[in-house]
Write a protein that holds these residues in place. Sequence first.
Motif, PDB file in Angstrom:
ATOM      1  N   HIS A  94       0.765  79.279  79.269  1.00  0.00           N
ATOM      2  CA  HIS A  94       2.069  80.263  79.354  1.00  0.00           C
ATOM      3  C   HIS A  94       1.976  81.061  80.632  1.00  0.00           C
ATOM      4  CE1 HIS A  94       5.240  82.695  78.290  1.00  0.00           C
ATOM      5  NE2 HIS A  94       4.548  83.891  78.638  1.00  0.00           N
ATOM      6  N   HIS A  98       4.178  81.549  84.412  1.00  0.00           N
ATOM      7  CA  HIS A  98       4.413  82.464  85.208  1.00  0.00           C
ATOM      8  C   HIS A  98       4.402  82.547  86.655  1.00  0.00           C
ATOM      9  CE1 HIS A  98       6.494  85.147  82.043  1.00  0.00           C
ATOM     10  NE2 HIS A  98       5.200  85.208  81.342  1.00  0.00           N
ATOM     11  N   SER A 119       2.741  90.850  81.676  1.00  0.00           N
ATOM     12  CA  SER A 119       3.681  90.444  80.656  1.00  0.00           C
ATOM     13  C   SER A 119       3.439  91.277  79.381  1.00  0.00           C
ATOM     14  CB  SER A 119       3.508  89.036  80.136  1.00  0.00           C
ATOM     15  OG  SER A 119       2.175  88.751  79.628  1.00  0.00           O
ATOM     16  N   ASP A 284      10.194  85.450  80.228  1.00  0.00           N
ATOM     17  CA  ASP A 284       9.940  84.192  79.575  1.00  0.00           C
ATOM     18  C   ASP A 284      11.062  83.176  79.710  1.00  0.00           C
ATOM     19  OD1 ASP A 284       7.564  84.899  79.056  1.00  0.00           O
ATOM     20  OD2 ASP A 284       7.766  85.258  76.873  1.00  0.00           O
TER      21      ASP A 284
HETATM   22 ZN    ZN Z   1       5.386  85.561  79.113  1.00  0.00          ZN
END
Ligand code: ZN
Length: 310
Positions: A94, A98, A119, A284
């Motif tokens: 993840h 980003h 985040s 996201d």
């Molecule tokens: Zn995120």
Amino acid sequence: MEDGRRVVANLVYSQEDVHARYGGVVPELAARAHLEKLPPLIRTALGQQALHGEDVDLIGVTRGPGLIGSLLVGVGLAQGLAAAWAKPIVGVNHLWGHVYAALLARADLEPPLLALIVSGAHSDLVRMPAHGEFQVVGRTRDDAAGEAFDKAARTLGLGYPGGPAIDREARHGDRRHQPLPVPSLPGLEFSFSGLKTALLYRVRDLGGPHSLDATTRADLAAAFEWSVVDSLLHKLDRALVEWPVPEVVVCGGVAANTLLRSRAPEVLTGRARLTVPPLPLCTDNAAMIAAAAPHVRQRAELRADPALGW
Ligand code: ZN
Ligand code: KG4
């Protein structure tokens, strides 16, 4: 995603309404919403572009970190599509996603770069010497920046989601009226729990969140935001001294913050070029995972890793 850098469709189903009345994300509800919403979202994204399974070359899916229920739904669905369409699949970290969001925002941006990834669950300083290579050089000792914003919003009675609420509130506050400490740990580590407690005590001394007048609430939001952003930029500055690179990326949901976006260029002037993704690519989204996927695949192939990023 087409050709690695062109977004053809990027649909987001926001779960804010699902979680708002609980004041935060409820993992079970998040997983159920993924199960309900992912298939129609994918169908719509393909339909908008008149695309079919056979047009797809590679499927990228978030493999973590994140909430396990939601990740399982995503991975299960992606594996199902990969089997049905007979296409390769890669599992993307993840946080890499980003960083790749920034590469979507600027056509000539390439590693080596230094990234500040902020985040809901992470505040990481990451070196990226080449595609698919990430080294965490600084992280938080306790809360992440987004988590700190979310908790501060609750303390101030601002509700969920907290980061955008603090951002809005702070725009008409004056941080100097209610100054809060700026966290300072040695090295490249972050810590936001002391700041969070300082806010909690201040609000308690003022009689609790319901006794705050609008001006004081805005001043506190501005002071809290200032302390978080100052701490983030201070460490980014230090990291750049230690690891000088021509390109710096600030990304992740908290990179949507107005003060962080406006102050980050001050720190970097004359030292490195700064890229902050546009707002829809900070929080996201699927495009950032698709952007990272070909690089994850290439890296796995280079290492003759049959598990392709898993
Ligand atoms: Zn995120
Ligand atoms: O990357 P992201 O969308 O999800 C995670 O991977 O966690 O980041 C979400 C975080 C939340 O904590 C949210 O409050 C924060 O980003 N956030 C903001 C802003 N917009 C989102 N924080 C400060 N200011 C904002 N404008």
